[in-house]
Motif scaffolding. Structure first.
Motif, PDB file in Angstrom:
ATOM      1  N   GLN A  95       0.825  -1.210   0.000  1.00  0.00           N
ATOM      2  CA  GLN A  95       0.000   0.000   0.000  1.00  0.00           C
ATOM      3  C   GLN A  95       0.858   1.257   0.000  1.00  0.00           C
ATOM      4  O   GLN A  95       0.561   2.231  -0.709  1.00  0.00           O
ATOM      5  CB  GLN A  95      -0.936  -0.019   1.207  1.00  0.00           C
ATOM      6  CG  GLN A  95      -2.010  -1.093   1.148  1.00  0.00           C
ATOM      7  CD  GLN A  95      -2.846  -1.148   2.408  1.00  0.00           C
ATOM      8  OE1 GLN A  95      -2.513  -0.529   3.429  1.00  0.00           O
ATOM      9  NE2 GLN A  95      -3.950  -1.898   2.354  1.00  0.00           N
ATOM     10  N   HIS A 153       3.811   1.658  -1.228  1.00  0.00           N
ATOM     11  CA  HIS A 153       4.525   1.866  -2.481  1.00  0.00           C
ATOM     12  C   HIS A 153       3.609   1.799  -3.702  1.00  0.00           C
ATOM     13  O   HIS A 153       4.091   1.811  -4.850  1.00  0.00           O
ATOM     14  CB  HIS A 153       5.647   0.834  -2.629  1.00  0.00           C
ATOM     15  CG  HIS A 153       6.757   1.001  -1.641  1.00  0.00           C
ATOM     16  ND1 HIS A 153       6.697   0.500  -0.359  1.00  0.00           N
ATOM     17  CD2 HIS A 153       7.951   1.662  -1.746  1.00  0.00           C
ATOM     18  CE1 HIS A 153       7.817   0.794   0.286  1.00  0.00           C
ATOM     19  NE2 HIS A 153       8.593   1.513  -0.528  1.00  0.00           N
ATOM     20  N   GLY A 154       2.305   1.698  -3.490  1.00  0.00           N
ATOM     21  CA  GLY A 154       1.358   1.733  -4.591  1.00  0.00           C
ATOM     22  C   GLY A 154       1.304   0.469  -5.416  1.00  0.00           C
ATOM     23  O   GLY A 154       0.958   0.502  -6.599  1.00  0.00           O
ATOM     24  N   THR A 179      -0.068  -3.647  -6.062  1.00  0.00           N
ATOM     25  CA  THR A 179      -1.285  -4.436  -5.862  1.00  0.00           C
ATOM     26  C   THR A 179      -0.919  -5.906  -5.657  1.00  0.00           C
ATOM     27  O   THR A 179      -0.210  -6.502  -6.483  1.00  0.00           O
ATOM     28  CB  THR A 179      -2.217  -4.328  -7.082  1.00  0.00           C
ATOM     29  OG1 THR A 179      -2.530  -2.952  -7.312  1.00  0.00           O
ATOM     30  CG2 THR A 179      -3.500  -5.117  -6.848  1.00  0.00           C
TER      31      THR A 179
END
Length: 515
Positions: free
Chosen positions: A31, A33-34, A36
């Protein structure tokens, strides 16, 4: 970036909560570091010293599809604890465009990171081997005190809070039965069948197998001897070799260290018999019990097993069949029956009443009567089922018409729902009845079986034992009488146990002699 999360905890005093903590850390990292998380792979109670980790291997296999670009672990030692596996599987991932990321040990592709990564992997391997050495040291001390060292205890034993062994009487009854039947010369198949009929299962709750019976019979612990460090070390692939033993100097053996279940005499007799069978022969004192596996107690329904009292002080040896339930669970009061008497009775029944050309016509007439009765009964059942469906459909039509005429009421709807369910059950029952054929007897094959000379041409007890099974499927010993149940199939062979319309049963009852 799409990533896969891999978490693992071993049995080295770790708990399932360890995986939750790892997954939480990976989720927070993703989350932040963006990234999935598109797949999660969890291995519980699995060591990283080898690749015997199902979910880990699934992750490596799924990398081929390139559905994720990175595999994320909490620390590198979750990925592997030996340098060979770390390098091999890291290369496998890289070949498919998947990089390995450690949340706690962020590394890049710089030369310094390569050195640091090698150091971390070396430290992980050192930690694993050092931990294993310390664990073995503690287990060695436990073994010297005859304490349980983890894992599932053998069948017949439970573990006390202080890690000492205690006899589990229910399981111990099964163990004694296994050894007694082996000592009496019964096959593993006979033993498994008897255990199943009495409701016994293995320690894991599954049915016994030939391998599990073999392992029980070879387990020295049942004589009260504590044994530790017997199995050979794992092979190069990390696979256990529990059937191979270490040198005796490395094995800890303490006689009287745990409660005894089996006597030394029984254990030695079983080992001698197993060794003889392994060499392809039979013990000289073996007595073949001709009815083994088909004789049952008339009181409790348990199998009866053959046993023998050896001759002593001039008294002749005595072979007999005894109820396995009475011998091991002690709820049954049926008496033993002389093996020679019972076997002679069954053989006489076959020779005089079944395999007798003079009675072939009478027996075939009886089989034909049974066949005609079954045909008639089957036809009647099908007709009754059809009438039941017709009645139900008439009731459904009446209710449907009433609702259509405005007589709507919840009770009618409930009744309609119940009737539709009954119709479905009735239709399914009819389909089942219609699909079950009534097998017509092949009189030529039956005539050939009735005139067979298998009994007269049998050269060994084993030949005779097999020949008996061509005619008899069940012998039931009651306190005052004996039922001999013979079943002929339409194919000319025996179905045992008799459980279908392919069999034709002929039963005779004999008085049991009183002592």
């Amino acid at each position: 970036m799409k990533v896969a999360a891999y978490c693992r905890y071993s049995s080295d005093n770790q708990r399932e909560e360890s995986i939750d903590a790892q997954l939480r850390a990976i989720t927070d990292w993703a989350q932040k570091h963006g990234h999935t998380i598109v797949a999660t792979y969890l291995d519980e109670a699995k060591s990283a010293t080898n690749d015997d980790r199902p979910r880990f291997l699934d992750m490596v296999k799924d990398a081929v599809h390139r559905s994720f670009q990175a595999a994320v672990v909490h620390k590198l030692d979750r990925f592997a604890r030996n340098r060979y596996d770390a390098a091999f599987y890291r290369r496998e991932l890289r070949n498919h465009g998947v990089q390995l990321i450690s949340v706690q040990e962020p590394l890049d592709d710089s030369p310094e990171s390569v050195i640091l990564e090698s150091v971390l992997e070396g430290m992980a391997e050192y930690f694993s081997k050092n931990l294993a050495r310390e664990v073995r040291k503690g287990q060695h001390e436990n073994a010297l005190k005859c304490r349980h060292n983890g894992g599932i205890p053998p069948l017949g034993y439970s573990v006390n809070p202080d890690k000492t062994y205690a006899v589990n009487e229910h399981e111990a009854a099964a163990v004694r039965m296994i050894f007694d039947m082996a000592a009496a010369g019964h096959s593993h198949a006979d033993t498994i069948r008897s255990l199943h009929n009495l409701g016994f299962t293995s320690k894991s709750g599954k049915a016994f197998t030939r391998n599990s019976i073999h392992d029980i019979l070879k387990n020295e612990k049942y004589t009260g001897t504590f044994v530790y460090n017997r199995s050979a070390a794992k092979d190069l692939d990390g696979k256990r070799r529990h059937r191979q033993s270490k040198d005796s100097s490395e094995i800890i053996r303490i006689e009287g260290g745990i409660p005894r279940i089996i006597s030394d005499e029984t254990f030695r007799a079983v080992q001698a018999r197993m060794a003889d069978r392994k060499q392809g022969g039979r013990a000289r004192s073996t007595r073949t019990y001709l009815l083994s596996g088909i004789v049952y107690c008339g009181i409790c329904g348990a199998p009866m097993i053959g046993s023998k009292i050896n001759s002593t002080r001039g008294k002749p040896s005595y072979a007999y069949y005894s109820c396995s339930s009475r011998k091991h669970l002690k709820p049954c009061g049926n008496r033993n029956v002389d093996a020679a008497f019972l076997e002679d009775l069954v053989l006489s029944r076959i020779r005089n009443e079944i395999a007798n050309p003079e009675r072939a016509g009478e027996i075939m007439d009886e089989i034909e009567v049974q066949f005609n009765w079954r045909s008639q009964t089957s036809a009647q059942a099908i007709e009754a089922s059809k009438m039941n469906i017709t009645t139900i459909e008439a009731q459904i039509n009446n209710i449907t018409q009433a609702v259509a005429n405005g007589m709507f009421h919840q009770s009618l709807i409930d009744k309609l729902t119940a009737l539709e369910a009954q119709r479905e059950d009735a239709v399914a029952a009819l389909a089942k009845l219609s699909a079950e054929p009534v097998y017509a007897p092949d009189m030529d094959q039956i005539r050939a079986l009735l005139s067979s000379e298998a009994l007269t041409t049998a050269e060994t007890p084993e030949d005779l034992r097999r020949a008996i099974r061509a005619y008899v499927t069940r012998v039931v010993v009651h306190p005052g009488e004996i039922d001999v149940d013979t079943v002929l199939s339409v194919a000319g062979s025996v179905l045992s146990p008799p459980a279908s319309d392919k069999t034709f049963r002929l039963t005779r009852t004999y008085m049991r002699p009183q002592k």
